[in-house]
Design a protein around this motif. Structure first.
Motif, PDB file in Angstrom:
ATOM      1  N   VAL A 189      18.696 -88.822 -24.758  1.00 49.44           N
ATOM      2  CA  VAL A 189      17.253 -88.735 -25.014  1.00 49.44           C
ATOM      3  C   VAL A 189      16.656 -90.129 -24.876  1.00 49.44           C
ATOM      4  CG1 VAL A 189      15.485 -88.186 -26.715  1.00 49.44           C
ATOM      5  CG2 VAL A 189      17.542 -86.763 -26.531  1.00 49.44           C
ATOM      6  N   ILE A 190      15.578 -90.236 -24.101  1.00 46.46           N
ATOM      7  CA  ILE A 190      14.983 -91.551 -23.887  1.00 46.46           C
ATOM      8  C   ILE A 190      13.584 -91.671 -24.487  1.00 46.46           C
ATOM      9  CG2 ILE A 190      16.353 -92.017 -21.829  1.00 46.46           C
ATOM     10  CD1 ILE A 190      13.944 -91.344 -20.123  1.00 46.46           C
ATOM     11  N   ASP A 191      12.944 -90.536 -24.762  1.00 45.59           N
ATOM     12  CA  ASP A 191      11.586 -90.618 -25.334  1.00 45.59           C
ATOM     13  C   ASP A 191      11.212 -89.257 -25.920  1.00 45.59           C
ATOM     14  OD1 ASP A 191       9.052 -91.459 -26.042  1.00 45.59           O
ATOM     15  OD2 ASP A 191       8.219 -91.081 -24.057  1.00 45.59           O
ATOM     16  N   LEU A 192      11.147 -89.185 -27.212  1.00 45.08           N
ATOM     17  CA  LEU A 192      10.813 -87.935 -27.889  1.00 45.08           C
ATOM     18  C   LEU A 192      11.665 -86.797 -27.344  1.00 45.08           C
ATOM     19  CD1 LEU A 192       6.921 -88.339 -28.164  1.00 45.08           C
ATOM     20  CD2 LEU A 192       8.654 -88.788 -29.905  1.00 45.08           C
ATOM     21  N   GLN A 222      15.781 -85.243 -17.294  1.00 46.23           N
ATOM     22  CA  GLN A 222      14.408 -84.832 -17.018  1.00 46.23           C
ATOM     23  C   GLN A 222      13.601 -85.967 -16.381  1.00 46.23           C
ATOM     24  OE1 GLN A 222      13.571 -83.659 -21.064  1.00 46.23           O
ATOM     25  NE2 GLN A 222      13.644 -81.470 -20.567  1.00 46.23           N
ATOM     26  N   ARG A 223      13.782 -87.186 -16.908  1.00 46.95           N
ATOM     27  CA  ARG A 223      13.066 -88.326 -16.340  1.00 46.95           C
ATOM     28  C   ARG A 223      13.514 -88.584 -14.907  1.00 46.95           C
ATOM     29  NH1 ARG A 223       9.409 -90.547 -14.384  1.00 46.95           N
ATOM     30  NH2 ARG A 223       9.120 -92.814 -14.428  1.00 46.95           N
ATOM     31  N   LEU A 224      14.813 -88.496 -14.658  1.00 43.85           N
ATOM     32  CA  LEU A 224      15.313 -88.722 -13.299  1.00 43.85           C
ATOM     33  C   LEU A 224      14.842 -87.629 -12.346  1.00 43.85           C
ATOM     34  CD1 LEU A 224      18.963 -89.941 -14.024  1.00 43.85           C
ATOM     35  CD2 LEU A 224      16.953 -91.328 -13.434  1.00 43.85           C
ATOM     36  N   GLU A 225      14.700 -86.418 -12.863  1.00 39.73           N
ATOM     37  CA  GLU A 225      14.176 -85.332 -12.035  1.00 39.73           C
ATOM     38  C   GLU A 225      12.724 -85.611 -11.651  1.00 39.73           C
ATOM     39  OE1 GLU A 225      13.806 -80.432 -12.002  1.00 39.73           O
ATOM     40  OE2 GLU A 225      14.301 -81.483 -13.855  1.00 39.73           O
ATOM     41  N   GLN A 226      11.954 -86.147 -12.590  1.00 37.58           N
ATOM     42  CA  GLN A 226      10.574 -86.507 -12.284  1.00 37.58           C
ATOM     43  C   GLN A 226      10.520 -87.543 -11.155  1.00 37.58           C
ATOM     44  OE1 GLN A 226       9.133 -87.962 -16.047  1.00 37.58           O
ATOM     45  NE2 GLN A 226       8.733 -85.915 -16.895  1.00 37.58           N
ATOM     46  N   ILE A 227      11.404 -88.529 -11.261  1.00 42.22           N
ATOM     47  CA  ILE A 227      11.443 -89.577 -10.224  1.00 42.22           C
ATOM     48  C   ILE A 227      11.871 -88.979  -8.896  1.00 42.22           C
ATOM     49  CG2 ILE A 227      12.513 -91.755  -9.541  1.00 42.22           C
ATOM     50  CD1 ILE A 227      12.884 -92.325 -12.573  1.00 42.22           C
ATOM     51  N   SER A 228      12.876 -88.105  -8.934  1.00 41.07           N
ATOM     52  CA  SER A 228      13.354 -87.456  -7.714  1.00 41.07           C
ATOM     53  C   SER A 228      12.261 -86.632  -7.055  1.00 41.07           C
ATOM     54  CB  SER A 228      14.559 -86.571  -8.044  1.00 41.07           C
ATOM     55  OG  SER A 228      15.029 -85.897  -6.890  1.00 41.07           O
ATOM     56  N   ASP A 229      11.500 -85.914  -7.872  1.00 45.85           N
ATOM     57  CA  ASP A 229      10.421 -85.076  -7.336  1.00 45.85           C
ATOM     58  C   ASP A 229       9.350 -85.906  -6.639  1.00 45.85           C
ATOM     59  OD1 ASP A 229      11.668 -82.822  -8.288  1.00 45.85           O
ATOM     60  OD2 ASP A 229      10.415 -82.629 -10.079  1.00 45.85           O
ATOM     61  N   ASP A 264      14.436 -98.634 -15.161  1.00 46.54           N
ATOM     62  CA  ASP A 264      13.793 -98.626 -16.483  1.00 46.54           C
ATOM     63  C   ASP A 264      14.402 -97.541 -17.367  1.00 46.54           C
ATOM     64  OD1 ASP A 264      12.131-100.702 -15.858  1.00 46.54           O
ATOM     65  OD2 ASP A 264      10.397 -99.445 -15.362  1.00 46.54           O
ATOM     66  N   ALA A 265      14.586 -96.336 -16.821  1.00 47.92           N
ATOM     67  CA  ALA A 265      15.140 -95.225 -17.605  1.00 47.92           C
ATOM     68  C   ALA A 265      16.574 -95.511 -18.019  1.00 47.92           C
ATOM     69  CB  ALA A 265      15.058 -93.927 -16.795  1.00 47.92           C
ATOM     70  N   LEU A 266      17.362 -96.053 -17.097  1.00 45.29           N
ATOM     71  CA  LEU A 266      18.763 -96.360 -17.404  1.00 45.29           C
ATOM     72  C   LEU A 266      18.873 -97.463 -18.441  1.00 45.29           C
ATOM     73  CD1 LEU A 266      20.276 -96.242 -13.794  1.00 45.29           C
ATOM     74  CD2 LEU A 266      20.630 -94.558 -15.618  1.00 45.29           C
ATOM     75  N   THR A 267      17.974 -98.432 -18.386  1.00 44.23           N
ATOM     76  CA  THR A 267      17.999 -99.529 -19.351  1.00 44.23           C
ATOM     77  C   THR A 267      17.737 -99.019 -20.762  1.00 44.23           C
ATOM     78  OG1 THR A 267      17.296-101.122 -17.671  1.00 44.23           O
ATOM     79  CG2 THR A 267      16.959-101.741 -19.976  1.00 44.23           C
ATOM     80  N   VAL A 268      16.830 -98.062 -20.880  1.00 49.59           N
ATOM     81  CA  VAL A 268      16.570 -97.463 -22.197  1.00 49.59           C
ATOM     82  C   VAL A 268      17.847 -96.838 -22.748  1.00 49.59           C
ATOM     83  CG1 VAL A 268      15.341 -95.630 -23.423  1.00 49.59           C
ATOM     84  CG2 VAL A 268      14.120 -97.050 -21.768  1.00 49.59           C
ATOM     85  N   VAL A 269      18.553 -96.098 -21.910  1.00 47.54           N
ATOM     86  CA  VAL A 269      19.785 -95.432 -22.357  1.00 47.54           C
ATOM     87  C   VAL A 269      20.864 -96.461 -22.711  1.00 47.54           C
ATOM     88  CG1 VAL A 269      21.668 -93.890 -21.663  1.00 47.54           C
ATOM     89  CG2 VAL A 269      19.298 -93.328 -21.072  1.00 47.54           C
ATOM     90  N   ALA A 270      21.052 -97.432 -21.833  1.00 53.15           N
ATOM     91  CA  ALA A 270      22.096 -98.441 -22.071  1.00 53.15           C
ATOM     92  C   ALA A 270      21.888 -99.149 -23.402  1.00 53.15           C
ATOM     93  CB  ALA A 270      22.110 -99.448 -20.921  1.00 53.15           C
TER      94      ALA A 270
END
Length: 306
Positions: free
Chosen positions: A245-248, A254-261, A283-289
């Motif tokens: 989970v990266i945000d709420l 889901q975030r990566l799917e948005q980027i892919s789309d 940015d998304a991966l950094t949040v997870v890391a």
């Protein structure tokens, strides 16, 4: 015959079975991302054991591939189709049924089978605690030597092959690691420990995966990323850390799917790809890391108290 003979296989000295965290001082592939090591080890394992990928569990939760027992060995057969006899020294090829099969877990008066991830963690715990695997040396105990059989002696590999094909062999028939692995006082201890550390192992694997993908993505950014490069980073991130989970209520997948789309709206210019979708992926991966790095500290602290 040395009944404590060990072979270093796939793993490096100083490397534990849980997650893939090699000792940088002894790592033969220092700097290689863990997810790349996982792929290399799976390829080596299948090539050298003869097992099909369907008969192997490969997960970032455990540093080595594991043979899949449940539902994968045909009735009347001793092991998997295609298994090469020269690897029968390995303890993972001799797991007792209690360890090879998923455990029935009781939760709030309801029963369920262990998940594959829970099972893999339990195997890692029991193989290490029993001494079948030694993290200090990266060595696996030679099961054949433990039973006074030298697998390197002339004729022994052929003997094992005949046994795998159904031949009677009292010595091989008698091999049973249960007495070496199982605890008579608390046989389900690893189930309980796996339940305690499960969330941290999962979260730790997400952090490691995200960190690895950042390393790979930054290399792509320097070289000039392609659309295919970004799609592959998205695929791996979704596969191995997608539930993070990266945000709420937004997961990494889901975030990566948005980027892919949104990739179709970007041209093929490397700079545009670098500053647009690749930067968003980073940015998304950094949040997870960062968000899940604490889990690795938690595991280290627990290990230090054992």
């Amino acid at each position: 015959m040395d009944d404590n003979r060990r072979w270093k296989y796939l793993l490096e000295p100083g490397e534990g079975l849980l997650l893939s965290t090699p000792d940088p001082d002894t790592d033969d592939e220092s700097g290689t991302p863990a997810i790349v090591k996982q792929a290399h080890r799976l390829a080596q394992w299948t090539a050298e054991t003869g097992l099909a990928e369907a008969d192997v569990i490969s997960t970032p939760l455990v540093a080595t591939p594991l043979p899949a027992y449940a539902g994968r060995i045909e009735a009347g057969q001793r092991r998997w189709d295609g298994l090469r006899p020269h690897v029968m020294w390995h303890p993972l090829m001799w797991m007792p049924q209690r360890l090879a099969e998923p455990y029935m877990i009781v939760e709030e008066d309801e029963e369920r089978l262990e998940t594959v991830d829970e099972w893999a963690i339990r195997v890692a715990l029991e193989m290490t605690a029993s001494g079948m695997y030694d993290p200090e040396t990266g060595g696996w105990l030679d099961v054949m030597a433990l039973h006074d059989i030298d697998i390197e002696a002339p004729g022994q590999v052929d003997r094992i092959e005949a046994w795998l094909q159904g031949a009677v062999d009292p010595e091989l028939d008698a091999i049973d690691l249960d007495a070496y692995i199982s605890s008579s006082d608390q046989p389900d201890w690893a189930v309980q420990v796996a339940a305690v550390i499960f969330a941290d192992v999962i979260a730790g694997s997400w952090s490691i995966t995200a960190t690895d993908l950042i390393f790979i993505a930054e290399g792509m950014a320097e070289a000039g990323p392609t659309r295919t490069d970004i799609e592959e980073i998205i695929r791996m991130g979704s596969l191995w850390a997608g539930d993070a989970v990266i945000d709420l209520d937004l997961s990494l997948a889901q975030r990566l799917e948005q980027i892919s789309d949104g990739l179709h709206t970007v041209g093929d210019d490397p700079q545009e790809l670098r500053e647009g979708p690749l930067a968003e992926v980073l940015d998304a991966l950094t949040v997870v890391a960062n968000a899940y790095a604490q889990a690795l500290d938690n595991l280290d602290q627990m290990a230090a108290t054992v």
